[in-house]
Design a protein around this motif. Structure first.
Motif, PDB file in Angstrom:
ATOM      1  N   ALA A 164      22.831  34.845  31.653  1.00 47.06           N
ATOM      2  CA  ALA A 164      23.472  34.251  30.478  1.00 47.06           C
ATOM      3  C   ALA A 164      22.618  34.449  29.232  1.00 47.06           C
ATOM      4  O   ALA A 164      23.138  34.781  28.153  1.00 47.06           O
ATOM      5  CB  ALA A 164      23.736  32.772  30.716  1.00 47.06           C
ATOM      6  N   ASP A 165      21.311  34.259  29.352  1.00 45.46           N
ATOM      7  CA  ASP A 165      20.423  34.450  28.200  1.00 45.46           C
ATOM      8  C   ASP A 165      20.447  35.899  27.726  1.00 45.46           C
ATOM      9  O   ASP A 165      20.497  36.173  26.516  1.00 45.46           O
ATOM     10  CB  ASP A 165      18.996  34.052  28.575  1.00 45.46           C
ATOM     11  N   THR A 166      20.407  36.826  28.685  1.00 49.42           N
ATOM     12  CA  THR A 166      20.448  38.241  28.322  1.00 49.42           C
ATOM     13  C   THR A 166      21.765  38.598  27.659  1.00 49.42           C
ATOM     14  O   THR A 166      21.800  39.318  26.656  1.00 49.42           O
ATOM     15  CB  THR A 166      20.240  39.119  29.573  1.00 49.42           C
ATOM     16  N   ALA A 167      22.862  38.067  28.204  1.00 49.27           N
ATOM     17  CA  ALA A 167      24.174  38.357  27.641  1.00 49.27           C
ATOM     18  C   ALA A 167      24.281  37.828  26.215  1.00 49.27           C
ATOM     19  O   ALA A 167      24.834  38.503  25.331  1.00 49.27           O
ATOM     20  CB  ALA A 167      25.270  37.755  28.519  1.00 49.27           C
ATOM     21  N   ARG A 168      23.775  36.627  25.974  1.00 53.46           N
ATOM     22  CA  ARG A 168      23.834  36.077  24.612  1.00 53.46           C
ATOM     23  C   ARG A 168      23.004  36.911  23.644  1.00 53.46           C
ATOM     24  O   ARG A 168      23.404  37.132  22.494  1.00 53.46           O
ATOM     25  CB  ARG A 168      23.362  34.625  24.631  1.00 53.46           C
ATOM     26  N   THR A 169      21.854  37.384  24.106  1.00 55.75           N
ATOM     27  CA  THR A 169      21.013  38.221  23.249  1.00 55.75           C
ATOM     28  C   THR A 169      21.704  39.536  22.931  1.00 55.75           C
ATOM     29  O   THR A 169      21.737  39.976  21.771  1.00 55.75           O
ATOM     30  CB  THR A 169      19.664  38.492  23.929  1.00 55.75           C
ATOM     31  N   ARG A 170      22.269  40.176  23.980  1.00 58.78           N
ATOM     32  CA  ARG A 170      22.966  41.450  23.760  1.00 58.78           C
ATOM     33  C   ARG A 170      24.170  41.257  22.831  1.00 58.78           C
ATOM     34  O   ARG A 170      24.456  42.102  21.986  1.00 58.78           O
ATOM     35  CB  ARG A 170      23.429  42.019  25.102  1.00 58.78           C
ATOM     36  N   ARG A 171      24.852  40.140  23.007  1.00 57.69           N
ATOM     37  CA  ARG A 171      26.013  39.878  22.181  1.00 57.69           C
ATOM     38  C   ARG A 171      25.603  39.661  20.719  1.00 57.69           C
ATOM     39  O   ARG A 171      26.274  40.129  19.795  1.00 57.69           O
ATOM     40  CB  ARG A 171      26.741  38.647  22.730  1.00 57.69           C
ATOM     41  N   ARG A 172      24.500  38.955  20.514  1.00 53.70           N
ATOM     42  CA  ARG A 172      24.023  38.710  19.146  1.00 53.70           C
ATOM     43  C   ARG A 172      23.672  40.036  18.468  1.00 53.70           C
ATOM     44  O   ARG A 172      24.024  40.262  17.298  1.00 53.70           O
ATOM     45  CB  ARG A 172      22.810  37.788  19.169  1.00 53.70           C
TER      46      ARG A 172
END
Length: 265
Positions: free
Chosen positions: A117-125
Motif C-alpha cells: 500500500a505504501d509503495t502504491a501510494r508513492t507510485r501514484r503520487r
C-alpha cells in the motif's frame, strides 16, 4: 452552450456541423476535468477525464472520414496523449480500491500488504505529478488548437456525406461489425485481443450516446444496455491483469508473460 449540455442534433443536420457541436461540447468537458484535477486530488476526476477523452475519440472516429487528413490525425494524436496522461494514475486508483484495500480489510495486520500500500501510494503520487505537468501543458497547447480547428471547419458546404441521419447509422453499423470481428478474435488470441474488443465496445457505446437523438431509440437502447454489461465484464478481466502487473511492481518481482496486461511495458 453549457459545457455539459447535449448538442441538439437533427436528422438533416450536416455531419460537419454535428462534429463541430459535439467536438466543442467534448472539449469544454475536458477543460472542466483538467481544471478540477489541477485544483484537487480526487480519483473520480481522473476517471471523468478518461471517459471524456474516450467520448471525444468516439466522436472523432464517427466523423473522421469527413475531416481533412491533417485535422483528423492531429485530433487522434492529441486525444490519445490526453487519455495516456491520466492512464497510470487511474491504474493505481483502481488497484488501491479494488485490490489493496479489500486485502487490508481481510488481513489488517499483514506487513507485506502495508508495504504494498505504501509503495502504491508513492507510485501514484509520482504518476499524478507527471500527469499534472502534462495536463497543464495540454491546456496551453494543443487544446486551443483543437478549438481553432472547429471554428474553421466548413460547416454547411456539401461534402458529399448528405444528412446526419443516414451517415450516423452507417457509421454505427460499421462500429458494430468491428466489435463482432474483435469479439471473435478474442476467443482465440488472448488478453490483448480481449482488450481490443473492449476498446471497440467502448467506441460503439460512446458513439451511440453521442448520436442518440438521431438513432432508432428502441434498438439502440437494447444495444447500449448490452454494451454496458459487456464493458463491465471485460473491464474486470483487464483490471485483474493490470492489478497483477502493479502488484509485481510493488513487490519487485518479475511478471509472468501470460499475466502481462495490455498496458504492460
Amino acid at each position: 452552450m453549457n459545457a455539459h449540455s447535449t448538442p441538439r442534433l437533427r436528422h438533416k443536420t450536416r455531419p460537419a456541423a454535428a462534429f463541430a457541436a459535439l467536438g466543442e461540447t467534448g472539449l469544454r468537458r475536458i477543460e472542466d476535468c483538467i481544471v478540477n484535477l489541477l485544483q484537487r486530488d480526487e480519483a473520480e476526476d481522473v476517471h471523468a477525464l478518461r471517459v471524456g477523452a474516450r467520448h471525444l475519440r468516439a466522436v472523432l472516429w464517427v466523423f473522421g472520414p469527413l475531416l481533412p487528413p491533417g485535422i483528423a490525425q492531429r485530433w487522434k494524436q492529441d486525444l490519445r496523449a490526453l487519455a495516456d496522461a491520466a492512464g497510470e494514475v487511474r491504474d493505481w486508483d483502481v488497484f488501491m480500491v479494488e485490490t489493496v484495500q479489500p486485502a487490508l480489510e481481510r488481513q489488517p495486520g499483514d506487513s507485506i500488504l502495508h508495504a504494498v500500500a505504501d509503495t502504491a501510494r508513492t507510485r501514484r503520487r509520482l504518476a499524478r505529478e507527471t500527469m499534472l505537468t502534462r495536463l497543464a501543458q495540454y491546456r496551453d497547447d494543443p487544446l486551443p488548437a483543437l478549438h481553432r480547428d472547429l471554428a474553421h471547419l466548413p460547416l454547411h458546404t456539401d461534402d458529399g456525406s448528405g444528412s446526419l441521419g443516414p451517415f450516423a447509422r452507417t457509421r454505427v453499423r460499421k462500429a458494430r461489425k468491428t466489435l463482432r470481428r474483435r469479439a471473435l478474435a478474442a476467443r482465440h488470441d488472448g488478453l490483448r485481443a480481449l482488450h481490443r474488443q473492449r476498446i471497440a465496445g467502448k467506441r460503439l457505446r460512446y458513439a451511440i450516446e453521442a448520436l442518440a437523438p438521431i438513432l432508432p431509440k428502441q434498438k439502440t437502447r437494447r444495444l447500449h444496455h448490452k454494451l454496458v454489461r459487456r464493458q463491465v465484464r471485460l473491464g474486470g478481466v483487464v483490471d485483474e491483469s493490470v492489478a497483477r502487473r502493479l502488484m509485481s511492481e510493488c513487490l519487485g518481482v518479475p511478471l509472468q508473460e501470460q499475466d502481462a496486461g495490455p498496458d504492460a511495458a
